[in-house]
Design an enzyme around this catalytic site. Structure first.
Site, PDB file in Angstrom:
ATOM      1  CD  GLU A 200      -2.535   1.337   2.644  1.00 31.47           C
ATOM      2  OE1 GLU A 200      -2.409   0.405   3.452  1.00 31.47           O
ATOM      3  OE2 GLU A 200      -3.233   2.345   2.856  1.00 31.47           O
TER       4      GLU A 200
ATOM      5  CG  HIS B 164      -4.510   5.501   3.837  1.00 36.41           C
ATOM      6  ND1 HIS B 164      -3.753   4.815   4.736  1.00 36.41           N
ATOM      7  CD2 HIS B 164      -4.442   6.816   4.196  1.00 36.41           C
ATOM      8  CE1 HIS B 164      -3.238   5.667   5.627  1.00 36.41           C
ATOM      9  NE2 HIS B 164      -3.654   6.892   5.313  1.00 36.41           N
TER      10      HIS B 164
ATOM     11  CD  GLU C  38      -8.561   3.084   3.470  1.00 37.26           C
ATOM     12  OE1 GLU C  38      -7.778   2.562   2.648  1.00 37.26           O
ATOM     13  OE2 GLU C  38      -8.340   3.128   4.701  1.00 37.26           O
TER      14      GLU C  38
END
Ligand code: ZN
Length: 582
Positions: free
Chosen positions: A67, A120, A188
């Site tokens: 990530e 993220h 996200e």
């Protein structure tokens, strides 16, 4: 299903909540995408994880996709677009470094940034189970309403890419959104443990970055603007120019160009395309420059480069140089065209090995020639109609082919193996034949390459020619034509042997001997109708001067010479024009 999904969502938040206490102290200040400290900006992008903390990983997919790497790549691309669009953006990290959650919000609060966007990627822990994008803000922040607006703007822009499942705008108690003093969100950007999400993350990477940037810029009434690129300028310059004459170069203004770099390089010979002399090198915000007059040279290569904020684009043109702006009409030449690497056959075409290897001939004569150090080409083999149907060109050789119905074919038909050809106005650039000009048959090095005068067709096709002497003249005939006695004039061949009956050609020498001493040794240079009277006669004799004492009858010959150097009068410099070649 709904309850199951909620459980999945709860699990997926792990990546954002984990706070790794860094062993390494990260930089204390936010920076721009290049690492320069930036304490004030329209936005600050918080790049999730990094360094010791890889964030979520796609281990359930059998890979080690991190990530921390995905979001850095996406954040940098987003930041570049924001900057490209005229706004400013800082980042909590721009490389793979460890930054704690507290450091991230400390950085944001220490500077002056209008909006905080933390990027993220999500993870679920089960491969390919969850998908899509969701954006969070904190519901008890002082600027909650603006944060909600920012979250909606970025979320909607991301969904606008068209490939993502919309998981919506949500609230949550994340450190970075809670502790930031300015409107703050955390997005996200799809699931790293979903193979399809990863594929869409990469395949639509540019669109994803642009969507986030647009969602952010919308908060300040802006959107991503296209990169300002420049295209190559359209340059106007004469294709030929006379020596001693300046050359104007101009071009149309190129959109987005902030300036133009330009150079002019002069080349002395067809074979020396890589060893030119730069005569102009500068830059301008205008759209023209002038090349100073050149006293010599075969051609000038002109380069104009448009310089834009994101790229450069160059245009190169060549200007053939000559004594006159156009090649003299009294030169015995054969026009050559279509030599720019085209494989289409024109009526008279020069090719090299980089341009096709075979030439199917019908009604053509073709000459395969090898280059000489002086820039001429020696004919090594000749192919004629019905003799060969294809000709290969190899190495540094060139092939000149001329159609039987074309101008000058009658001259070309007389060329024999060993003849020298000069391609005037044509040069070899990195094995590519460029330019358009003429083929001069023999004599191409006798005088100034641009000043050859071979107006007599009967001499133009012979091996070499002696000024004032008919083709096939022997050494003894030369003596006679000089109106001298053998005591004063002696003719030697190129090997140094005296000749009397042999036919004279270029490379032979004529020695002027007075009192048994050689006072002048002159290499015979073959030319043509030097004085332009339409015939080749004794008045074209140039090879002697008044250097002989009173007993010689050669003293006045020099005054009958032609104006070789083009000065307008016949002077000693005309004589030197020949002497320099000796
Ligand atoms: Zn995360």
């Amino acid at each position: 299903m709904k309850k199951t999904l909620s459980l999945v969502l709860a699990f997926c938040m792990i990546c954002s909540i984990i706070a790794v206490v860094p062993a390494i102290q990260a930089s204390a200040h936010a920076t721009d995408p290049d690492g320069n400290a930036l304490s004030k900006a329209d936005f600050i992008i918080d790049v999730g994880h990094g360094g010791n903390d890889p964030g979520a990983m796609s281990t359930v997919l059998g890979g080690n996709r991190k990530e921390s790497e995905d979001v850095l790549r996406l954040a940098l691309a987003t930041a570049r677009l924001i900057i490209q669009s005229g706004s400013t953006v800082a980042m909590t990290r721009y490389t793979d470094e460890t930054v704690s959650l507290t450091q991230r919000t400390d950085m944001a609060n220490a500077g002056s940034y209008s909006y905080f966007v933390s990027i993220h990627r999500n993870a679920c822990g089960t491969a390919n189970l969850a998908t899509g994008i969701e954006t969070y803000y904190h519901n008890s922040q002082s600027s909650t309403s603006v944060s909600a607006k920012l979250a909606t703007s970025v979320q909607n822009a991301a969904i606008g890419v068209g490939c993502w499942a919309n998981r919506g705008v949500k609230t949550s108690n994340f450190h970075v959104t809670r502790e930031s003093n300015m409107p703050a969100i955390l997005i996200e950007y799809s699931f790293i443990d979903n193979a399809s999400d990863n594929q869409k993350f990469d395949q639509y990477f540019d669109q994803n970055a642009k969507a986030i940037a647009n969602g952010m810029l919308a908060m300040i009434g802006k959107s991503v603007t296209d990169a300002k690129t420049v295209s190559a300028p359209s340059v106007t310059v004469a294709s030929t120019s006379a020596h001693n004459q300046s050359i104007n170069v101009s071009w149309g203004a190129v959109t987005n160009a902030t300036s133009y770099n330009y150079t002019a390089t002069v080349y002395e010979g067809e074979m020396s395309a890589t060893t030119g002399k730069t005569i102009v090198s500068s830059s301008t915000t205008g759209t023209s420059f002038t090349i100073p007059a050149q006293a010599s040279g075969k051609y000038v290569k002109v380069s104009v480069t448009a310089v834009g904020p994101n790229n450069k684009a160059e245009t190169v043109k060549s200007v053939m140089l000559g004594k006159d702006a156009v090649y003299p009409t009294d030169v015995q030449y054969i026009p050559v065209a279509d030599v720019n690497g085209s494989q289409s056959v024109s009526n008279s075409t020069v090719w090299n090995s980089s341009v096709g290897t075979a030439f199917g001939m019908t009604w053509w004569r073709a000459f395969v020639c090898s280059p000489n150090a002086d820039g001429t080409y020696t004919v090594n083999s000749i192919y004629e109609n019905g003799v060969a149907k294809s000709v290969s060109v190899t190495g540094t050789n060139v092939l000149w082919a001329i159609h039987s119905g074309y101008t000058g074919y009658d001259v070309a038909a007389t060329i024999v193996v060993g003849d020298k050809l000069t391609f005037c106005g044509v040069y070899i650039d990195n094995k590519t034949v460029r330019g358009t000009g003429y083929v001069l048959v023999n004599g191409g090095v006798a005088l100034h390459p641009d000043d050859l005068t071979l107006s007599d067709a009967t001499v133009a096709v012979e091996d070499d020619f002696l000024v004032g002497v008919g083709i096939g003249d022997t050494g003894s005939e030369i003596v006679s034509k000089f109106n001298e006695s053998a005591d004063y004039v002696k003719v030697y061949d190129a090997a140094g042997a005296e000749v009397t009956g042999g036919v004279v050609c270029t490379g032979y020498t004529v020695n002027l001997v007075v009192n048994s001493e050689v006072v002048k040794s002159i290499t015979i240079i073959i030319s043509g109708d030097v004085n332009g009277d339409g015939a080749i006669g004794s008045s074209d004799i140039l090879v002697v001067s008044g250097a002989v004492d009173g007993s010689s009858k050669l003293n006045d010959v020099f005054s009958k010479a032609g104006d070789i150097d083009g000065s307008g009068t016949v002077t000693s410099t005309d004589y030197m024009a020949l002497c320099n070649k000796i």
